[in-house]
Scaffold this active site. Structure first.
Site, mmCIF file in Angstrom:
data_model
loop_
_atom_site.group_PDB
_atom_site.id
_atom_site.type_symbol
_atom_site.label_atom_id
_atom_site.label_comp_id
_atom_site.label_asym_id
_atom_site.label_seq_id
_atom_site.Cartn_x
_atom_site.Cartn_y
_atom_site.Cartn_z
ATOM 1 N N HIS A 33 0.887 -1.176 0.000
ATOM 2 C CA HIS A 33 0.000 0.000 0.000
ATOM 3 C C HIS A 33 0.922 1.222 0.000
ATOM 4 O O HIS A 33 2.017 1.174 0.580
ATOM 5 C CB HIS A 33 -0.817 0.134 1.282
ATOM 6 C CG HIS A 33 -1.657 -1.025 1.692
ATOM 7 N ND1 HIS A 33 -1.158 -2.135 2.309
ATOM 8 C CD2 HIS A 33 -3.003 -1.211 1.614
ATOM 9 C CE1 HIS A 33 -2.156 -2.968 2.598
ATOM 10 N NE2 HIS A 33 -3.277 -2.444 2.182
ATOM 11 N N ASP B 147 2.446 2.027 3.382
ATOM 12 C CA ASP B 147 3.476 1.132 3.944
ATOM 13 C C ASP B 147 4.875 1.582 3.574
ATOM 14 O O ASP B 147 5.838 1.244 4.255
ATOM 15 C CB ASP B 147 3.392 -0.302 3.364
ATOM 16 C CG ASP B 147 2.005 -0.861 3.348
ATOM 17 O OD1 ASP B 147 1.229 -0.492 4.236
ATOM 18 O OD2 ASP B 147 1.708 -1.671 2.442
#
Ligand code: XUL
Ligand code: CO
Length: 433
Positions: free
Chosen positions: A99, A102
């Site tokens: 993502h 992240d």
């Protein structure tokens, strides 16, 4: 370079009798099964968020992991990337997933988020070039930041819809730039916590429109990857709109997107929805929307999404049996959306979790392939439905109730039941797993 995993060598395959903890016993990437190597069948992927971004918190306590890359700077984001790619290489994991949140520090606004993401994407591109590791899928985290607390596409505030749509665009751009094979949408907070404040009809329309925009952007940019929805029934919301495969299919039909969007099925989410993993896989295959899997189990007693590494070969074998019946993965793969337990604080634990998961999947895939190649279940399945292949069976599907009534009278139809043979079939499965 990083020394986080110092003293841990590249993990070799040593075979089932090896007692070396840092070796594969079942995953030999080059082993050929049904004409393809295990590496090609399984298409393993590591999840950036659980392995490198999750601090080990639970509802009763905060961070347990101490990682040298924790902190919100670009410099630390690059240290994190160095460690991540080191782990992918040590394990021979060919793909990863991420993502936006992240991999990049959180910016003050959308523009800064995008700049940060672009910088780390360039860094990833270099690392991917150096190592040959590829991107299975990218996605946007539209659920952690407080702005998304009432949903992203389904938010009552149109400004959140705009922020979300813009973020999805940047994450699709990042995925394309890195040659990602899929783009995933998991509706983290696309649901409701109470019906008392929710306009359910409007929220579903907003989610449908967002998905249409994603598909339009895929066509506009020429993205060759698949768009995948990841069903989940609840958590974090009380009720999530993309509850399970059947619900997602109805949603796709409603918004004219069947044929455009497939599903990323997660084992733990299937269980939360009251299904088995293989049920969700089989249904997706039959509906023509099977895409990819998140291979992480739940603790069966806890009732929430514990995201553990798979360690149950018979369970995994039944899942891969359905994947093989679907013709195997095309753009999809086996993503370990799995995290360590919060007491597993050592660097080795990360490596050992993945070794166990990869070995479990390899053993399961081999058992599934042997079962599949034996045709033992398929012969019985074909025999069970063979009446439908007769002239009588074929005719029925094109008749109406009146014709069938006269046929039933004329032929003195009086059916006798046949055994479903479940125990016999379960015994067959147990010969292979
Ligand atoms: C949450 C979950 C997500 C998705 C990607 O349960 O599975 O990590 O896989 O957003
Ligand atoms: Co998942």
């Amino acid at each position: 370079m990083t020394d986080f995993f110092k003293d841990i060598p590249t993990i070799p395959f040593e075979g089932p009798d090896s007692a070396n903890e840092f070796a594969f016993r079942h995953y030999n990437p080059e082993e050929i099964v049904m004409g393809k190597s295990l590496k090609e069948h399984l298409r393993f992927s590591a999840a950036y968020w659980h392995s490198f971004a999750w601090p080990g918190g639970d509802p009763f306590g905060a961070q347990t992991f101490e990682r040298p890359w924790f902190g919100d700077t670009m410099e630390l984001a690059k240290v994190k990337a160095d460690v991540a790619f080191d782990m992918f290489q040590k394990l021979g994991i060919p793909f990863f997933c991420f993502h936006d949140a992240d991999v990049r520090p959180e910016g003050r606004d959308f523009a800064e988020n995008t700049r940060n993401l672009e910088e780390i994407v360039d860094y990833f591109a270099e690392k991917m070039d150096e190592t040959g590791v590829k991107l299975l899928w990218g996605t946007a985290n539209l659920f952690s930041h407080r702005r998304f607390m009432a949903g992203a596409a389904t938010n009552p505030d149109p400004e959140v819809f705009a922020f979300s749509a813009a973020t999805i665009k940047t994450c699709m751009d990042a995925t394309m730039k890195l040659g990602g094979e899929n783009y995933v949408l998991w509706g983290g907070r696309e649901g409701y916590e109470t019906l008392l404040n929710t306009d359910l009809g409007r929220e579903r329309q907003q989610a449908g429109r967002m998905l249409q925009m994603v598909v339009d952007y895929k066509h506009k940019t020429g993205f060759k990857g698949a768009i995948l929805i990841e069903p989940k029934p609840q958590e974090p919301t009380k009720h999530q709109y993309d509850y399970d495969v059947a619900t997602v299919y109805g949603f796709l039909k409603e918004f004219g997107l069947e044929g455009e969007v497939q599903v990323n099925i997660e084992q733990g989410h299937a269980i939360l929805a009251g299904h088995s993993f293989e049920h969700e896989l089989a249904l997706a295959r039959e509906l023509g929307i099977f895409g990819s899997i998140d291979m992480n189990r739940n603790d069966y007693q806890s009732g929430w999404d514990t995201d553990q590494f798979p360690n149950n070969v018979p369970e995994v074998a039944l899942a891969y049996y359905e994947v093989l019946r679907a013709g195997g993965f095309k753009t999809g793969g086996t993503n370990f959306d799995a995290k360590l337990r919060r007491q597993s604080i050592d660097p080795e634990d990360l490596i050992l979790g993945h070794i166990g998961g990869m070995d479990t999947c390899a053993a399961g895939l081999k058992a599934a392939a042997a079962l599949y190649e034996s045709s033992a279940l398929e012969k019985q399945r074909t025999a069970r439905y063979s009446g439908w292949e007769t002239e009588f069976g074929k005719k029925l599907m094109n008749s109406d109730l009146t014709e069938i009534e006269s046929l039933t009278r004329k032929n003195l139809i009086n059916p006798e039941p046949n055994s479903g043979r479940q125990e016999r079939l379960e015994n067959i499965v147990n010969r292979f797993v």
